[in-house]
Design a protein around this motif. Structure first.
Motif, PDB file in Angstrom:
ATOM      1  N   LEU A   4       3.786  -2.843  12.322  1.00 34.64           N
ATOM      2  CA  LEU A   4       2.662  -2.873  11.456  1.00 34.64           C
ATOM      3  C   LEU A   4       1.677  -3.271  12.350  1.00 34.64           C
ATOM      4  N   ARG A  18      -3.418  -7.272  10.716  1.00 35.01           N
ATOM      5  CA  ARG A  18      -4.576  -7.312   9.726  1.00 35.01           C
ATOM      6  C   ARG A  18      -5.262  -8.428   9.913  1.00 35.01           C
ATOM      7  N   GLU A  43      -6.573 -10.470   7.908  1.00 35.49           N
ATOM      8  CA  GLU A  43      -6.173 -11.564   6.754  1.00 35.49           C
ATOM      9  C   GLU A  43      -5.032 -12.364   7.211  1.00 35.49           C
ATOM     10  N   ASN A  77       4.856 -13.001   7.766  1.00 32.65           N
ATOM     11  CA  ASN A  77       4.221 -11.910   6.720  1.00 32.65           C
ATOM     12  C   ASN A  77       5.211 -10.957   6.517  1.00 32.65           C
ATOM     13  N   PRO A  78       5.810 -11.117   5.602  1.00 32.31           N
ATOM     14  CA  PRO A  78       7.175 -10.324   5.271  1.00 32.31           C
ATOM     15  C   PRO A  78       6.660  -8.931   4.445  1.00 32.31           C
ATOM     16  N   PRO A  79       7.567  -7.961   4.474  1.00 31.87           N
ATOM     17  CA  PRO A  79       7.363  -6.883   3.610  1.00 31.87           C
ATOM     18  C   PRO A  79       7.303  -7.147   2.202  1.00 31.87           C
ATOM     19  N   TYR A  80       5.953  -6.901   1.672  1.00 35.09           N
ATOM     20  CA  TYR A  80       5.700  -7.152   0.250  1.00 35.09           C
ATOM     21  C   TYR A  80       4.913  -6.331  -0.642  1.00 35.09           C
ATOM     22  N   VAL A  81       5.143  -4.971  -0.170  1.00 33.01           N
ATOM     23  CA  VAL A  81       4.554  -3.909  -1.001  1.00 33.01           C
ATOM     24  C   VAL A  81       5.438  -3.398  -2.017  1.00 33.01           C
ATOM     25  N   LEU A 130      -0.314   3.830  -1.243  1.00 35.12           N
ATOM     26  CA  LEU A 130      -0.971   3.244  -0.132  1.00 35.12           C
ATOM     27  C   LEU A 130      -1.750   4.387   0.549  1.00 35.12           C
ATOM     28  N   ILE A 152      -1.554   4.322   5.926  1.00 35.95           N
ATOM     29  CA  ILE A 152      -0.274   3.294   6.018  1.00 35.95           C
ATOM     30  C   ILE A 152       0.963   4.178   5.648  1.00 35.95           C
ATOM     31  N   ALA A 189       8.721  -2.315   7.253  1.00 36.70           N
ATOM     32  CA  ALA A 189       7.748  -3.765   7.458  1.00 36.70           C
ATOM     33  C   ALA A 189       6.634  -3.925   6.225  1.00 36.70           C
ATOM     34  N   LEU A 190       6.963  -2.515   5.094  1.00 35.77           N
ATOM     35  CA  LEU A 190       5.809  -2.877   4.220  1.00 35.77           C
ATOM     36  C   LEU A 190       6.781  -2.896   2.739  1.00 35.77           C
ATOM     37  N   GLU A 245       2.450 -15.035   3.873  1.00 31.70           N
ATOM     38  CA  GLU A 245       1.245 -14.091   3.547  1.00 31.70           C
ATOM     39  C   GLU A 245       1.885 -13.415   2.107  1.00 31.70           C
TER      40      GLU A 245
HETATM   41  N1  GLN Z   1      -1.059  -5.841   4.324  1.00 33.57           N
HETATM   42  C1  GLN Z   1      -0.361  -4.786   4.134  1.00 33.57           C
HETATM   43  C2  GLN Z   1      -0.890  -3.760   3.264  1.00 33.57           C
HETATM   44  O1  GLN Z   1      -1.862  -3.856   2.608  1.00 33.57           O
HETATM   45  C3  GLN Z   1       1.046  -5.160   3.908  1.00 33.57           C
HETATM   46  C4  GLN Z   1       1.632  -5.838   4.807  1.00 33.57           C
HETATM   47  C5  GLN Z   1       3.209  -6.350   4.364  1.00 33.57           C
HETATM   48  O2  GLN Z   1       3.780  -5.707   3.579  1.00 33.57           O
HETATM   49  N2  GLN Z   1       3.469  -7.512   4.754  1.00 33.57           N
HETATM   50  O3  GLN Z   1      -0.581  -2.714   3.580  1.00 33.57           O
END
Ligand code: GLN
Length: 308
Positions: A99, A102, A104, A206-210, A218, A222, A230-231, A261
């Protein structure tokens, strides 16, 4: 362009060509993108391009530039094209296996550094912090922590071997390879056999969180280029937290911190997951510069028995 004769590509002409080219492909900020790509090739700052607009590009420079602009016209992120991104003032190598760091995510660093400073100011600093970074990716968090916190040992994990190879390169590049140990595996799993239970001061991730729904929304940069591994955080994006939050308790010292995150709109869901484990104290949610709830931070407290 003249026929037959050799084209003269000055900085000015190259930039205006690239801007027009990218605009045709509806690339937002085409002027700035063109400047970034050319300044990378010419090893100067973006603004410096205009100090010498008549400077001619060599054949090699213009060919590289044209290649870069073509990639950008297909929505490839600039960071992958040039192969790097800055994070906490350090330049990290990035490829499509990791990834792109970012801005943030720097908040995680700020929070970790403030935990350390706060403890040290209360005389609790022991000068040998043990810190874990889960889903390290490019290694931007692990490397920055190793640089910024004196006397720390960092354990960094990632499920992707390819990502770990990049993270290791970045650790070497910034000369902290002696402070970080990398392990391949899912979240905290690689730490199982290392005798680290109850010994970690801070766990960062900062794990995958989408979520499934958001994956479809997206932007192409991305969706088509960054690693979905990773997303993607499962149906509602919270799968990583479902594993990390309970497992971290095994490894954190009492008074250790878990700092995560989180994605847009996930604060309530993440708080609920923390609330299932009373060993965590109050959950702090920290907003990023755009006012979005971006980081969840919780302390492993001594279990408080209810008074009868
Ligand atoms: N910040 C990333 C995004 O908005 C996502 C990163 C994540 O999944 N850790 O695409």
């Amino acid at each position: 362009m003249g026929q037959g004769g050799k084209d003269i590509w000055t900085i000015f002409k190259s930039l205006s060509w690239a801007e027009t080219y990218l605009k045709r492909f509806k690339i937002p900020n085409s002027k700035i993108d063109a400047e970034y790509l050319l300044s990378h090739i010419l090893k100067c700052k973006r603004q410096e391009l205009y100090l010498n607009p008549d400077r001619q590009l060599t054949d090699k420079e213009i060919n590289t530039f044209k290649g870069f602009v073509q990639k950008r016209s297909k929505r490839e992120p600039i960071q992958y094209i040039i192969g790097e991104e800055e994070f906490r003032g350090l330049v990290f190598k990035v490829t499509r296996d990791v990834l792109i760091p970012r801005p943030e995510t720097e908040l995680l660093l700020e929070e970790a550094v403030s935990v350390v400073k706060d403890k040290e100011s209360r005389g609790k600093g022991h000068g040998s912090w043990t810190i874990v970074d889960l889903c390290t990716g490019s290694g931007c968090i692990a490397v920055s922590i190793a640089k910024e916190i004196e006397g720390c040992r960092v354990y960094a994990t990632d499920i992707s071997e390819k990502a770990l190879a990049i993270a290791k390169e970045n650790a070497k590049r910034h000369r902290v390879e002696d402070k970080i140990i990398f392990f391949q595996g899912s979240f905290l799993e690689p730490l199982k056999k290392l005798g680290l239970k109850g010994k970690i001061d801070i766990i960062l991730s900062n794990p995958p969180y989408v979520s499934k729904k958001d994956m479809g929304k997206l932007q192409p940069e991305i969706k088509e280029y960054e690693p979905s591994l990773a997303l993607y955080g499962g149906e509602n994006g919270l799968d990583s937290y479902r594993t990390i939050i309970p497992d971290a308790l095994t490894y954190l010292k009492k008074d250790g911190y878990l700092i995560l995150e989180i994605g847009y709109g996930q604060a309530e869901g993440v708080k609920k997951l923390f609330a299932q484990h009373p060993a965590y104290g109050k959950i702090e949610i920290i907003k990023d510069l755009s006012g979005i709830e971006r980081v969840a931070k919780a302390r492993h407290e001594l279990f408080k028995h209810k008074q009868p």
